[in-house]
Write an enzyme that holds these catalytic residues in place. Structure first.
Site, PDB file in Angstrom:
ATOM      1  N   ASP A 194      -4.782   8.247   2.947  1.00 15.94           N
ATOM      2  CA  ASP A 194      -4.206   6.513   3.140  1.00 15.94           C
ATOM      3  C   ASP A 194      -5.228   6.235   4.363  1.00 15.94           C
ATOM      4  O   ASP A 194      -5.740   6.935   5.148  1.00 15.94           O
ATOM      5  CB  ASP A 194      -2.782   6.866   3.783  1.00 15.94           C
ATOM      6  CG  ASP A 194      -2.058   5.408   4.358  1.00 15.94           C
ATOM      7  OD1 ASP A 194      -2.244   4.555   3.666  1.00 15.94           O
ATOM      8  OD2 ASP A 194      -1.335   5.681   5.146  1.00 15.94           O
ATOM      9  N   GLU A 195      -5.232   4.803   4.376  1.00 11.14           N
ATOM     10  CA  GLU A 195      -6.131   4.302   5.303  1.00 11.14           C
ATOM     11  C   GLU A 195      -7.670   5.074   5.297  1.00 11.14           C
ATOM     12  O   GLU A 195      -8.164   5.171   6.604  1.00 11.14           O
ATOM     13  CB  GLU A 195      -5.477   4.470   6.714  1.00 11.14           C
ATOM     14  CG  GLU A 195      -4.038   4.002   6.871  1.00 11.14           C
ATOM     15  CD  GLU A 195      -4.182   2.289   7.247  1.00 11.14           C
ATOM     16  OE1 GLU A 195      -5.010   1.639   6.866  1.00 11.14           O
ATOM     17  OE2 GLU A 195      -2.895   1.895   7.316  1.00 11.14           O
ATOM     18  N   GLN A 246      -9.948  -4.297   7.082  1.00 17.04           N
ATOM     19  CA  GLN A 246      -9.097  -4.022   8.040  1.00 17.04           C
ATOM     20  C   GLN A 246      -9.697  -2.757   8.780  1.00 17.04           C
ATOM     21  O   GLN A 246      -9.175  -1.995   9.677  1.00 17.04           O
ATOM     22  CB  GLN A 246      -7.866  -3.464   7.714  1.00 17.04           C
ATOM     23  CG  GLN A 246      -6.965  -5.142   7.356  1.00 17.04           C
ATOM     24  CD  GLN A 246      -5.336  -4.609   7.032  1.00 17.04           C
ATOM     25  OE1 GLN A 246      -4.838  -4.672   7.942  1.00 17.04           O
ATOM     26  NE2 GLN A 246      -4.888  -4.655   5.731  1.00 17.04           N
ATOM     27  N   ARG A 265      -0.854 -10.172  10.360  1.00 19.91           N
ATOM     28  CA  ARG A 265       0.338  -9.676  11.008  1.00 19.91           C
ATOM     29  C   ARG A 265       1.561 -10.793  10.655  1.00 19.91           C
ATOM     30  O   ARG A 265       2.649 -10.219  10.885  1.00 19.91           O
ATOM     31  CB  ARG A 265       0.315  -9.457  12.615  1.00 19.91           C
ATOM     32  CG  ARG A 265      -0.679  -8.323  12.805  1.00 19.91           C
ATOM     33  CD  ARG A 265      -0.785  -6.945  12.056  1.00 19.91           C
ATOM     34  NE  ARG A 265      -1.864  -7.285  10.868  1.00 19.91           N
ATOM     35  CZ  ARG A 265      -1.587  -6.387   9.903  1.00 19.91           C
ATOM     36  NH1 ARG A 265      -0.752  -5.567   9.688  1.00 19.91           N
ATOM     37  NH2 ARG A 265      -2.533  -6.435   8.728  1.00 19.91           N
ATOM     38  N   LYS A 281       0.795  -1.228   0.250  1.00 21.20           N
ATOM     39  CA  LYS A 281       0.151   0.030  -0.096  1.00 21.20           C
ATOM     40  C   LYS A 281       0.739   1.420  -0.054  1.00 21.20           C
ATOM     41  O   LYS A 281       0.581   2.133  -0.830  1.00 21.20           O
ATOM     42  CB  LYS A 281      -0.943  -0.185   1.257  1.00 21.20           C
ATOM     43  CG  LYS A 281      -1.684   1.283   1.411  1.00 21.20           C
ATOM     44  CD  LYS A 281      -2.594   1.293   2.889  1.00 21.20           C
ATOM     45  CE  LYS A 281      -1.632   0.979   4.023  1.00 21.20           C
ATOM     46  NZ  LYS A 281      -1.041   2.164   4.550  1.00 21.20           N
ATOM     47  N   THR A 282       1.718   1.303   0.976  1.00 25.42           N
ATOM     48  CA  THR A 282       2.678   2.393   0.970  1.00 25.42           C
ATOM     49  C   THR A 282       3.711   2.728  -0.370  1.00 25.42           C
ATOM     50  O   THR A 282       3.552   3.917  -0.703  1.00 25.42           O
ATOM     51  CB  THR A 282       3.564   2.255   2.330  1.00 25.42           C
ATOM     52  OG1 THR A 282       2.554   2.302   3.322  1.00 25.42           O
ATOM     53  CG2 THR A 282       4.361   3.669   2.434  1.00 25.42           C
TER      54      THR A 282
END
Length: 694
Positions: free
Chosen positions: A224-225, A255, A601, A45-46
């Site tokens: 973002d997010e 998420q 995770r 994503k980043t």
């Protein structure tokens, strides 16, 4: 300008796009219009969002000053800024890449004068906010007042709105506190954290020309997010897109785990209703976890109905099978996990590549003690160690006073908990008077008559102090007769749980208290002849970690783990009632998303642990294995048809077509639940998944 640029820009283009997969590359090269990038866990994503920013500036030629990239934490903003700047070569000035609230601060500095306010305002933190509120009203629970005022601001409610909507006396009082609080802020030229966005929106909403100018300034916006945004943030973004539709949001509906603090999953699910003509791109290649781990994650999250739908694809190979760990109780669970962690470290695994997650903070107690006994150093992320938590220190102080009424330090901690109207001035007077007579505070209250006490403190406080001493004596008498029943008498007399009722973190606090009560009862069952002193001494030994040195593993809640990754991961407390939580306000789909976040995770190995019994509401209780084992394909069994308890009679809800309404009935409709809703006099039956709670 074409939506996707296909022509060759040479070295610059290659530098930006060389590390991207096909879907990431499409997302980066999509320039105009609203874009929804559904980025699965571990899908880069980043990398995608920073590459897109570099592409806009270095390849397309968009001035950096015309871009705006917003995220939620300073840490994320710093990482994205560094990665973007490492790729950008042509910008004279760096692009604005910051948190929502930092943007709000900058915007207010330039424009708050339009609200008749000075731009040399001071931003107060949450502690300052609570001090101001406490001065206005010290009777109502402070966390509740602070939380409600924050909610009002994020819902764009004025004090008058809050008052008119309040249905209970306490909430009408809070609305009045809100009014006085707002007046205080304005009179002293202060703004709080929530004002940074609510006042920014107010300015844009009330000033058409300012909205137009601001929108023209920021021609390309990235978020973002996005699944973590609340209603106010989306409305602010719509204002920033006043003159264009160039907004690119990146997020993962699977998420979305912050519904309890105001985030709306509908923002990412219904992005196309807020911005028309959306281009949706899915990033499904996962670069973090093995195929075995992703199979479990995919199987679990597929049971959610309200999602866009995507499947994580492994790029790392099969890996080891996911382990399910079964134990009799939490102590055996802690021992087994400590043993497995010790084996990993003996094999050369770095401690910081290992983490243990849990849904409920109270579960950290047995885990901490198990790690201490095994000599394994740990760092607790995003929280306090069990015995350092305020509510646990309060309980220990109560027990210390019961064993030694002359313990002034412990007595001062609990003499006004729960609140008895005994302020610092009263306690200071008592302490000074007791020192003059060279006796303890408890003895001073006990030995002096009511009239003597009234000469020192108010009459009401004198009665309160005498009652406090009487209650402590009753507990001492119970302790002499039966140590086991002491805890029940303590809660019955002092109602310690009531301190935390109606507070934002009530569930966690009360769960911690119940865990402590259960721990006490279990100790007395194991050592029936033990004294209260022995129990307290045992606690002191268990809570000390000074003897442990070396690298540390991590332990934390699932919420605290979001955005992190670990080579070897353990998740404990996989039972019905713990993960998922089960109760009237449970959103089972958000619980499932929490399970999904926990699983994703893990990079190399994953262990999911459950026990047959643990403390539940203060009593040792037989527990069912979490339904998530079955849903994730880790065991056989019938699927549990969950009750959608997110809605009940009387709830206010919103439908995308019919608007706001009130639930007047709930009934089952197959696997779904049907709501009877009154929309302004018109009654309609709507499936629960088609509305959201207001």
């Amino acid at each position: 300008m074409n939506s996707i640029m296909n022509f060759n820009f040479g070295i610059g283009m290659e530098k930006i796009l060389e590390s991207l997969n096909e879907e990431q590359s499409v997302a980066v090269r999509q320039v105009d219009g609203p874009i929804l990038i559904l980025a699965g866990a571990g899908s880069g994503k980043t990398t995608t969002i920073t590459s897109r920013l570099a592409y806009l500036i270095d390849i397309i030629g968009i001035p950096a000053s015309q871009t705006l990239t917003l995220t939620f934490t300073n840490k994320a903003a710093k990482e994205m800024r560094e990665r973007a700047l490492s790729m950008i070569t042509s910008a004279t000035y760096p692009p604005l890449l910051c948190t929502f609230h930092k943007f709000g601060l900058l915007f207010l500095k330039f424009n708050i004068h339009l609200l008749g306010r000075k731009n040399n305002f001071v931003v107060i933190d949450s502690d300052d906010k609570k001090r101001i509120i406490k001065k206005i009203n010290s009777e109502l629970p402070l966390p509740l007042m602070a939380s409600e005022i924050s909610r009002y601001k994020n819902s764009l409610l004025t004090p008058a709105d809050a008052y008119s909507q309040a249905e209970m006396p306490n909430y009408k009082q809070i609305a009045k506190v809100y009014e006085e609080y707002e007046n205080y802020l304005q009179e002293n030229n202060l703004v709080d954290f929530d004002d940074l966005l609510s006042l920014a929106f107010k300015l844009l909403d009330e000033n058409e020309e300012l909205a137009k100018q601001t929108s023209q300034k920021y021609q390309y916006i990235m978020i973002d997010e996005y699944q973590d945004t609340n209603e106010l943030q989306v409305r602010l973004l719509q204002k920033l897109c006043h003159t264009h539709n160039n907004i690119c949001v990146v997020g993962d509906d699977d998420q979305s785990i912050y519904g309890w603090r105001g985030a709306h999953i509908r923002n990412i699910l219904e992005f196309d209703q807020d911005f028309s003509g959306v281009c949706t791109i899915k990033l499904e290649n996962n670069y973090r976890s093995t195929k075995q781990i992703l199979n479990v994650a995919n199987s679990l999250i597929e049971h959610n109905r309200t999602r866009h739908g995507k499947k994580l694809l492994a790029t790392k190979g099969d890996g080891k099978n996911v382990i399910t760990l079964s134990s009799e109780d939490e102590n055996e669970e802690a021992r087994k996990i400590a043993t497995k962690i010790r084996s990993l470290m003996d094999e050369g695994v770095c401690a910081n590549e290992i983490a243990v997650l849990y849904r409920i903070n109270a579960l950290s107690r047995s885990l901490e003690e198990g790690l201490n006994r095994a000599g394994i150093a740990y760092k607790l992320v995003g929280g306090l160690r069990f015995y350092d938590r305020a509510e646990i220190k309060d309980l220990i102080s109560y027990l210390r006073v019961v064993t030694n009424v002359h313990d002034n330090f412990s007595l001062k901690r609990i003499i006004n908990k729960p609140k008895r109207g005994l302020g610092k001035a009263t306690i200071d007077k008592l302490e000074f008077a007791s020192l003059q007579e060279e006796i303890s505070i408890f003895d001073y209250i006990d030995r002096h008559s009511l009239s003597d006490l009234e000469a020192l403190v108010r009459k009401k406080n004198s009665n309160t102090l005498k009652q406090f001493v009487k209650d402590i004596k009753e507990i001492i008498a119970v302790a002499k007769d039966s140590t086991y029943t002491l805890i029940d008498a303590l809660e019955e007399n002092f109602k310690i749980k009531s301190i935390y009722e109606n507070t934002p973190d009530a569930y966690d606090r009360i769960s911690n208290i119940d865990e402590f009560y259960g721990l006490f009862r279990d100790f007395i069952i194991q050592f029936p002849e033990a004294s209260l002193d022995e129990f307290l001494n045992e606690l002191t030994l268990q809570s000390e970690q000074d003897q442990i040195e070396g690298e540390s593993i991590y332990i934390m809640s699932i919420h605290a783990a979001k955005g992190l990754e670990f080579a070897h991961l353990f998740t404990i407390g996989m039972e019905e009632g713990f993960l998922p939580l089960v109760g009237d306000s449970t959103d089972i789909e958000e619980e499932r998303r929490l399970g999904y976040v926990a699983i994703t995770r893990a990079k190399e190995t994953l262990t999911l642990s459950h026990v047959k019994s643990r403390y539940y509401k203060g009593r040792r209780t037989e527990l069912e294995k979490s339904r998530f084992f079955n849903e994730a394909g880790l065991c056989k069994g019938s699927l549990k048809l969950e009750k959608n308890t997110a809605f009940k009679k009387g709830d206010l809800v919103r439908h995308k077509i019919f608007g706001a309404g009130r639930v007047i009935g709930v009934s089952r409709a197959g696997r779904e639940f049907k709501l009877s809703i009154n929309f302004g006099g018109a009654k309609r039956d709507i499936l629960a998944s088609f509305v959201e709670k207001l």
